[in-house]
Scaffold this motif. Structure first.
Motif, PDB file in Angstrom:
ATOM      1  N   VAL A  93      46.269  52.004  41.855  1.00 31.39           N
ATOM      2  CA  VAL A  93      45.864  50.607  41.920  1.00 31.39           C
ATOM      3  C   VAL A  93      46.644  49.909  43.029  1.00 31.39           C
ATOM      4  O   VAL A  93      47.869  49.932  43.033  1.00 31.39           O
ATOM      5  CB  VAL A  93      46.126  49.898  40.572  1.00 31.39           C
ATOM      6  CG1 VAL A  93      45.737  48.418  40.656  1.00 31.39           C
ATOM      7  CG2 VAL A  93      45.338  50.582  39.455  1.00 31.39           C
ATOM      8  N   PRO A  94      45.950  49.296  43.990  1.00 30.92           N
ATOM      9  CA  PRO A  94      46.657  48.577  45.061  1.00 30.92           C
ATOM     10  C   PRO A  94      47.198  47.251  44.530  1.00 30.92           C
ATOM     11  O   PRO A  94      46.935  46.872  43.379  1.00 30.92           O
ATOM     12  CB  PRO A  94      45.554  48.343  46.096  1.00 30.92           C
ATOM     13  CG  PRO A  94      44.311  48.222  45.271  1.00 30.92           C
ATOM     14  CD  PRO A  94      44.486  49.182  44.126  1.00 30.92           C
ATOM     15  N   SER A  95      47.931  46.549  45.346  1.00 38.81           N
ATOM     16  CA  SER A  95      48.406  45.225  44.971  1.00 38.81           C
ATOM     17  C   SER A  95      47.205  44.328  44.674  1.00 38.81           C
ATOM     18  O   SER A  95      46.287  44.203  45.481  1.00 38.81           O
ATOM     19  CB  SER A  95      49.244  44.627  46.101  1.00 38.81           C
ATOM     20  OG  SER A  95      49.555  43.273  45.809  1.00 38.81           O
ATOM     21  N   LEU A  96      47.226  43.704  43.496  1.00 40.13           N
ATOM     22  CA  LEU A  96      46.116  42.829  43.113  1.00 40.13           C
ATOM     23  C   LEU A  96      46.238  41.434  43.706  1.00 40.13           C
ATOM     24  O   LEU A  96      45.245  40.703  43.785  1.00 40.13           O
ATOM     25  CB  LEU A  96      46.035  42.726  41.589  1.00 40.13           C
ATOM     26  CG  LEU A  96      45.658  44.004  40.835  1.00 40.13           C
ATOM     27  CD1 LEU A  96      45.661  43.734  39.340  1.00 40.13           C
ATOM     28  CD2 LEU A  96      44.300  44.526  41.284  1.00 40.13           C
ATOM     29  N   GLU A  97      47.433  41.060  44.120  1.00 39.91           N
ATOM     30  CA  GLU A  97      47.662  39.683  44.578  1.00 39.91           C
ATOM     31  C   GLU A  97      46.715  39.259  45.697  1.00 39.91           C
ATOM     32  O   GLU A  97      46.114  38.183  45.620  1.00 39.91           O
ATOM     33  CB  GLU A  97      49.121  39.503  45.004  1.00 39.91           C
ATOM     34  CG  GLU A  97      49.484  38.062  45.305  1.00 39.91           C
ATOM     35  CD  GLU A  97      50.979  37.863  45.443  1.00 39.91           C
ATOM     36  OE1 GLU A  97      51.401  36.707  45.607  1.00 39.91           O
ATOM     37  OE2 GLU A  97      51.730  38.860  45.379  1.00 39.91           O
ATOM     38  N   PRO A  98      46.522  40.053  46.764  1.00 34.68           N
ATOM     39  CA  PRO A  98      45.602  39.606  47.822  1.00 34.68           C
ATOM     40  C   PRO A  98      44.129  39.744  47.459  1.00 34.68           C
ATOM     41  O   PRO A  98      43.265  39.189  48.148  1.00 34.68           O
ATOM     42  CB  PRO A  98      45.957  40.520  48.998  1.00 34.68           C
ATOM     43  CG  PRO A  98      46.500  41.752  48.378  1.00 34.68           C
ATOM     44  CD  PRO A  98      47.222  41.299  47.143  1.00 34.68           C
ATOM     45  N   LEU A  99      43.823  40.470  46.375  1.00 39.12           N
ATOM     46  CA  LEU A  99      42.427  40.678  45.989  1.00 39.12           C
ATOM     47  C   LEU A  99      41.916  39.604  45.042  1.00 39.12           C
ATOM     48  O   LEU A  99      40.724  39.271  45.057  1.00 39.12           O
ATOM     49  CB  LEU A  99      42.258  42.053  45.325  1.00 39.12           C
ATOM     50  CG  LEU A  99      42.640  43.282  46.163  1.00 39.12           C
ATOM     51  CD1 LEU A  99      42.375  44.558  45.376  1.00 39.12           C
ATOM     52  CD2 LEU A  99      41.875  43.302  47.481  1.00 39.12           C
ATOM     53  N   LEU A 100      42.788  39.032  44.221  1.00 37.77           N
ATOM     54  CA  LEU A 100      42.358  38.064  43.222  1.00 37.77           C
ATOM     55  C   LEU A 100      41.646  36.846  43.815  1.00 37.77           C
ATOM     56  O   LEU A 100      40.659  36.369  43.233  1.00 37.77           O
ATOM     57  CB  LEU A 100      43.547  37.616  42.362  1.00 37.77           C
ATOM     58  CG  LEU A 100      44.146  38.692  41.437  1.00 37.77           C
ATOM     59  CD1 LEU A 100      45.290  38.106  40.620  1.00 37.77           C
ATOM     60  CD2 LEU A 100      43.093  39.289  40.518  1.00 37.77           C
ATOM     61  N   PRO A 101      42.084  36.311  44.969  1.00 36.64           N
ATOM     62  CA  PRO A 101      41.361  35.151  45.521  1.00 36.64           C
ATOM     63  C   PRO A 101      39.922  35.459  45.938  1.00 36.64           C
ATOM     64  O   PRO A 101      39.135  34.527  46.136  1.00 36.64           O
ATOM     65  CB  PRO A 101      42.210  34.776  46.754  1.00 36.64           C
ATOM     66  CG  PRO A 101      43.567  35.317  46.465  1.00 36.64           C
ATOM     67  CD  PRO A 101      43.318  36.588  45.726  1.00 36.64           C
ATOM     68  N   LEU A 102      39.564  36.742  46.052  1.00 39.24           N
ATOM     69  CA  LEU A 102      38.203  37.107  46.458  1.00 39.24           C
ATOM     70  C   LEU A 102      37.245  37.201  45.280  1.00 39.24           C
ATOM     71  O   LEU A 102      36.045  37.391  45.464  1.00 39.24           O
ATOM     72  CB  LEU A 102      38.215  38.450  47.196  1.00 39.24           C
ATOM     73  CG  LEU A 102      39.115  38.533  48.437  1.00 39.24           C
ATOM     74  CD1 LEU A 102      39.099  39.945  48.992  1.00 39.24           C
ATOM     75  CD2 LEU A 102      38.673  37.534  49.487  1.00 39.24           C
TER      76      LEU A 102
END
Length: 349
Positions: free
Chosen positions: A250-259
């Protein structure tokens, strides 16, 4: 009296870093079928199981050579396939609801006496865990569908994904490329994510509408061959409704959540031992949810095969002979990330 069969399967030997055949005798039970194997997909779960010394392969395809005295769903000559799961209690709440993969007594690939594997000459399985292959689906395509295809189909169903929604797929490999194929066939706008920009052309050829890298997800490439007003709107403005994580970790979710769209569903489909780190407030405030999903229910496994047949879904595969050299070559390509995108072992005549 139940007939006894000698089953030979390929196993990995760490001592000489090679694959060797190993034989064992098995009785054919009254509700079991004997399958002459012709093909098997290669899944990354086989890499995880390689060091256990078990029979490898759990995306098997073949023809039924013999049936037990109480078998009613299959007959000799039928072309069938099987996946990871091979046993459940049949009586608990999960089994009764159709979700036998969550049974506390569930057993599957690389588990005790059920470690025959699909890389071999024959296999014996309970008829309830064997699936008829539609005539229009080739055996080469069917192999990867038995685990990878059923897994992504189940995840899309669990998320309640609708054709009007947008699906994100993280990781364009053996599992992820099938997620793109299924989501597009369902009518969804699809955004493909990869750690490598070099996967962009493959993602577009698979049918993805958009491509982003996991390192710079705010940069988006649009597929000029599939752009519509609806796909642009759902893929960029309204956000992603269902995010399938198909990468090896699982990659870092932080940059994906705003999408993501509000109240999006995230489904991790990877195997990892490290904890899942979730940025708390960016996850809680939009009402997102994380849903666990593994093997498909029997109903969804059958529905997946029918859907694949109707929509001519064909996984991208590389074929290898089912022998020592073929196994070494297939595992090498899979473990080094060179496979495009699913290996299929073919039994020699």
């Amino acid at each position: 009296m139940a007939s006894v069969h000698t089953l030979t399967t390929w196993r990995y030997s760490p001592s000489n870093d090679d694959f060797e055949p190993k034989s064992a005798d098995r009785k054919l039970g009254s509700k079991e079928v004997l399958i002459k194997t012709t093909h098997s997909g290669l899944c990354y779960t086989d890499v995880h199981a390689k060091s256990k010394g078990c029979g490898l392969g759990h995306e098997g395809i073949g023809h039924i050579a013999e049936i037990g005295s109480e078998v009613t769903t299959h007959k000799v000559g039928d072309r069938v396939g099987w996946g990871w799961l091979h046993h459940s209690c049949g009586n608990c709440a999960s089994c009764m609801a159709g979700y036998r993969q969550y049974c506390a007594d569930a057993r599957g690939f690389a588990h005790g006496e059920l470690d025959q594997g699909a890389f071999g000459d024959y296999a014996i399985w309970d008829e309830a865990f064997v699936y008829a292959i539609p005539g229009s689906v080739s055996s080469v395509s069917a192999g990867p569908l038995m685990c990878g295809g059923s897994t992504v189909y189940e995840a899309l169903d669990v998320a309640g994904t609708k054709p009007s929604e947008s699906v994100g797929v993280v990781g364009i490999g053996g599992l992820g490329h099938m997620a793109v194929l299924f989501a597009k066939a369902m009518g969804c706008a699809v955004t493909a994510f990869s750690g490598r920009e070099t996967k962009k052309d493959d993602a577009f050829q698979l049918g993805a509408d958009f491509f982003r890298t996991t390192s710079t997800p705010n940069t988006v490439w649009r597929n000029p061959k599939s752009l519509t007003a609806a796909s642009i709107r759902s893929g960029t403005d309204e956000g992603i409704n269902t995010l399938l994580i198909c990468s090896n970790e699982v990659p870092s979710l932080e940059p994906l959540l705003p999408l993501l769209a509000r109240q999006a569903t995230i489904i991790p489909l990877t195997i990892q031992r490290t904890p899942l780190v979730v940025p708390f407030m960016p996850f809680i405030l939009p009402g997102h949810r994380i849903v666990a999903s593994i093997e498909a229910s029997r109903q969804n496994h059958i529905a997946m095969l029918q859907f694949a047949a109707r929509n001519n879904i064909q996984p991208w595969v590389e074929k290898f002979p089912m022998n020592s050299e073929g196994l070494k070559g297939a595992f090498r390509k899979l473990e080094t990330g060179e496979m495009r995108f699913r290996g299929v072992l073919v039994k020699e005549p």
